[in-house]
Each structure stands twice: as structure tokens, then as C-alpha cells.
Design an enzyme around this catalytic site. Structure first.
Site, PDB file in Angstrom:
ATOM      1  N   HIS A  92     -30.345  66.849   1.892  1.00 39.02           N
ATOM      2  CA  HIS A  92     -29.955  67.632   2.635  1.00 39.02           C
ATOM      3  C   HIS A  92     -29.303  69.044   1.799  1.00 39.02           C
ATOM      4  O   HIS A  92     -29.670  70.118   2.236  1.00 39.02           O
ATOM      5  CB  HIS A  92     -28.512  67.366   3.488  1.00 39.02           C
ATOM      6  CG  HIS A  92     -28.808  66.188   4.364  1.00 39.02           C
ATOM      7  ND1 HIS A  92     -29.755  66.390   5.295  1.00 39.02           N
ATOM      8  CD2 HIS A  92     -28.316  65.091   4.700  1.00 39.02           C
ATOM      9  CE1 HIS A  92     -29.547  65.195   6.172  1.00 39.02           C
ATOM     10  NE2 HIS A  92     -28.899  64.413   5.783  1.00 39.02           N
ATOM     11  N   HIS A 116     -29.546  60.367  -0.337  1.00 37.55           N
ATOM     12  CA  HIS A 116     -29.493  60.911   0.711  1.00 37.55           C
ATOM     13  C   HIS A 116     -28.843  62.357   1.061  1.00 37.55           C
ATOM     14  O   HIS A 116     -29.560  63.162   1.572  1.00 37.55           O
ATOM     15  CB  HIS A 116     -28.592  59.947   1.882  1.00 37.55           C
ATOM     16  CG  HIS A 116     -28.881  60.215   3.181  1.00 37.55           C
ATOM     17  ND1 HIS A 116     -29.823  59.979   3.991  1.00 37.55           N
ATOM     18  CD2 HIS A 116     -27.850  61.212   4.038  1.00 37.55           C
ATOM     19  CE1 HIS A 116     -29.375  60.409   5.504  1.00 37.55           C
ATOM     20  NE2 HIS A 116     -28.425  61.402   5.191  1.00 37.55           N
ATOM     21  N   GLU A 117     -27.757  62.594   0.626  1.00 35.43           N
ATOM     22  CA  GLU A 117     -27.027  63.782   0.787  1.00 35.43           C
ATOM     23  C   GLU A 117     -27.770  64.760  -0.293  1.00 35.43           C
ATOM     24  O   GLU A 117     -27.727  66.104   0.277  1.00 35.43           O
ATOM     25  CB  GLU A 117     -25.589  63.777   0.248  1.00 35.43           C
ATOM     26  CG  GLU A 117     -24.753  62.799   1.124  1.00 35.43           C
ATOM     27  CD  GLU A 117     -24.715  63.145   2.748  1.00 35.43           C
ATOM     28  OE1 GLU A 117     -25.054  64.077   2.918  1.00 35.43           O
ATOM     29  OE2 GLU A 117     -24.625  62.222   3.410  1.00 35.43           O
TER      30      GLU A 117
END
Length: 422
Positions: A22, A18-19
Site C-alpha cells: 500500500h 502487506h503494508e
């Protein structure tokens, strides 16, 4: 120990993927990522990368974050009178600012800070070595680092590398990239699971795929490729038809009309009672047939991703129409699921991780400030208005959203503890 390892791997992979979404798109947009953290709370490991990002692992395995320049997440604020030390390069520019008592720089200059600007003018002014008769101003290098009070070293954040300096579409994509990565991960994991199962089941048929050993179906002489035509006189045409009847009839004898090897026969069978989802259901030990082609397996992975997403949306609808903490789960629930999955085997762990990844992606897209969905809403609002909200207003909204999430997490965690341990 097996459960703990499973939990750490599952949670770590979900947060990392997920990170990283970003992180990757922020980098591509020219945004400085000051820190890439796995976990929350006190730092237990840190590495300052050449790309300007501090990579850290933190003590509490309850999340992670990407700290981007200009997002209002700075942990160190320089205030007048603050004691610190600076390290200079050959051009007499500050390349390192130390505000931590835990770190000592061998070639640094002690400074009592009077004024600093690390965004626009890039300078720092103060008294050197306690001499209050002379103020000295140093230029700060664009790529200088600052050592925060917990010892974490991160890059400073000049305006040109801050989040708001990127184009609107780049910021929107950066916000969406985390959930997007979770959906991609879910598809990959579900596809791996389908390959491990040898194919993808198709249920728009009344054919039997496999018969489990020592099951009611085997005892009733049912075989693969037998076709169930009716149950207790009720015609069935696909798996949904006859599984609904069988699951609703634990320990009740049923009469099946079966086509086997071109001949029709009647079979009496009693579904075995098993507990599932808090209720008793009937099972006879058969599985649907499978499509085993390569493209069929890929399609199966995509289909299961979509199906998992629909389940999450149904759960959200149920939560809105009838809110209950028992419909939510936090880290404790995730640990419990890891315990059950680790006992069932690698395939179950992969399927669980895929479902959790879908869940994480959808939840993060909810239009709640502090979540990715809330940030995307602010991006859309900026596009409509032609200008962003003020940092003060956005900060207040984010704080309110973060507070709501933290309160909800505490309540959910406490509820999980009561459910599983008391």
C-alpha cells in the site's frame, strides 16, 4: 522464548510486506502516507521521515496500517477553543502544530484556536498568549506537521495529496498492492522452501524417492527408485493412488508388488500409525522423487503458491456452507502454529509463513467494507457510476465492515483461547 521470537518475526514480516505494498504504490501515486505503523494500540516508537511519513511501532502485535491522507483516519480534530502551540519558519508560516501535552516545543507560540483549514486555504486563526482582544491568522505551510495527542508527529493533509486526488486506477492499484505483495511473498518463501528441500516433489509416478531410516519401508527392504505396482492386488500408477491406501491402513499388513532393479517381488509391510489432523493415518516412511533443476524449483514454488491458494478457497467454501468458529483462527492460533513450527525447524517456519501470507492476501480481497477487497469494490462502483460514493456513505460502510471484523476477531480469539488453554 523461541516461540515468541518466531511469532514476532512471522507476524512482523507478513504485516510489513502487506503494508509496504500500500505504502509504495500510494507514494508512486502522489498520495501522502501520513503514518506507516506496525502493530496497533499505544505508540512505543516513532520516527518522522523526510518523506513526510511517520514510521511507528505500536504495542499490540495484531496488525498494522498505512494511514493515507484523506482516508478518514485522522486522529486529531482541531476544534474552536482548543489550546495548542504553533512553530513558525522565517516566512512567518506555521510549520508545526502541537496538540499534545506530552510534547513541549521550545520556540512555539501558545494559541487558543478559533478557526483552521488544513486542507484548502491552509490557515489557522486564534488568540495568542491568552490575549482575547486580538485575533491573529497564520498561514500554514503546505508541508507542515501536526503533533497528535499521543505525541505522534504526522504531516497535515492538503487536498492535492489526499487519496481521492489520485486517479481511479492509481487508487485501485494502491488498494490491491497489499494482497499482491502477500502473494509475491508466498511465492518467494515457497521457492526458498523448495530449494531448502533440494527440489520439488513430483507425484505423477509410482517411483519411490527416498526411504527414511528405521521406517517400515526400510525394514521391508524398499529402496529409492523402486516402483510400487500394486497394493493387495489393486494396481497403482502414481503417488495419489498408493498414499491413499497406505494412509487408510494404519497397523494393517499390506502386500505390495514392487519392481526393483528390473525384477518383480512381493513385500509385506505394516504402515505405522501416526496422528494427523485429529485422525490416525498410516505411514511407511517413503517420499516421492524430486525434480532438482533450477527452473523446476521455481515452478515448484509457483505450484505450491497456487496449491496453497486453492486450499484457502476450499476452506472459505466450507466456511460458507457450514459456518463454525472452529474453522477460523486468530492471533492465538497463529501463536500456536508458531510454537509447533519453531520446534520443527526453519524450513517448517518458512512454509508456514508462506501459507499464512497466501491466507492474508486472499482474506484481504474478500468484498467486505474496511478490507482491501471492499475498497476495490467501491473503486469499481465509482468507475461504473462515474463518481465516487459520498464520504459519509463510504464512512458508514467502512465503519460497519470494521465493526463486523472486530466482533469476529474477538469471538475467534476467545474461541482459540478456549481450544488451546482450557
Amino acid at each position: 522464548m523461541k516461540t515468541i521470537i518466531t511469532f514476532i518475526i512471522v507476524f512482523g514480516v507478513l504485516v510489513l510486506v502487506h503494508e509496504f505494498g500500500h505504502f509504495f504504490f500510494a507514494k508512486r501515486s502522489g498520495i501522502l502516507v501520513r503514518e506507516f505503523a506496525i502493530g496497533m494500540g499505544p505508540k512505543i516508537f516513532a520516527h518522522q521521515g523526510k518523506d513526510g511519513t511517520a514510521y511507528t511501532i505500536r504495542m499490540l502485535p495484531i496488525g498494522g496500517y498505512v494511514r493515507m491522507a484523506g482516508m478518514g483516519e485522522d486522529e486529531t480534530e482541531l476544534v474552536p477553543g482548543m489550546p495548542l502551540s504553533v512553530e513558525l519558519n522565517e516566512q512567518e508560516e506555521v510549520v508545526k502544530i502541537n496538540t499534545s501535552k506530552k510534547v513541549q516545543l521550545t520556540n512555539s507560540i501558545p494559541l487558543e484556536m478559533l478557526e483552521a483549514d488544513l486542507e484548502k486555504e491552509l490557515f489557522i486563526k486564534g488568540y495568542v498568549n491568552g490575549d482575547e482582544t486580538t485575533e491573529i491568522t497564520y498561514r500554514v505551510n503546505h508541508d507542515a506537521t501536526i503533533i497528535e495527542q499521543d505525541g505522534t508527529e504526522v504531516r497535515i493533509a492538503p487536498l492535492d495529496v489526499q487519496f481521492q486526488s489520485a486517479k481511479l486506477w492509481q487508487r485501485m492499484l494502491t488498494n490491491f498492492a497489499g494482497p499482491m505483495n502477500n502473494f509475491i511473498l508466498a511465492f518467494v518463501l515457497f521457492t526458498i522452501y523448495v530449494f531448502m528441500q533440494g527440489g520439488v516433489a513430483y507425484t505423477n509416478t509410482n517411483l519411490i524417492g527416498e526411504v527414511q531410516a528405521n521406517s517400515p519401508a526400510e525394514e521391508a527392504s524398499l529402496k529409492p527408485n523402486d516402483k510400487i505396482l500394486s497394493i493387495d492386488g489393486k494396481k497403482v500408477s502414481d503417488w495419489e493412488d498408493f498414499t491413499e491406501i497406505i494412509q487408510a491402513s494404519p497397523n494393517q499388513e499390506l502386500n505390495l508388488l514392487v519392481e526393483s532393479d528390473g525384477k518383480t517381488k512381493e513385500v509385506d509391510i505394516t504402515p505405522k500409525a501416526e496422528e494427523s489432523g485429529g485422525k490416525e493415518i498410516g505411514l511407511i516412511g517413503i517420499t516421492p522423487p524430486k525434480k532438482t533443476g533450477f527452473m523446476d524449483k521455481l515452478a515448484g514454488g509457483f505450484q505450491q503458491t497456487v496449491s496453497g491458494s486453492m486450499q484457502i478457497f476450499k476452506a472459505l467454501k466450507s466456511l460458507i456452507t457450514g459456518f463454525s468458529l472452529n474453522k477460523l483462527g486468530g492471533p492465538v492460533m497463529m501463536f500456536q502454529l508458531s510454537a509447533e513450527a519453531s520446534k520443527a525447524g526453519v524450513g517448517t517456519v518458512i512454509a508456514m509463513m508462506a501459507m499464512l501470507s497466501v491466507n492474508l492476501g486472499i482474506i484481504n480481497l474478500l468484498p467486505i467494507p474496511a478490507l482491501d477487497g471492499g475498497k476495490i469494490i467501491l473503486n469499481i462502483l465509482e468507475g461504473v457510476r462515474g463518481k465516487p460514493l459520498s464520504q459519509e456513505k463510504e464512512g458508514i460502510l467502512t465503519l460497519v465492515g470494521f465493526g463486523f471484523i472486530m466482533v469476529l476477531m474477538v469471538l475467534v480469539t476467545w474461541n482459540d483461547i478456549q481450544r488451546f488453554f482450557f
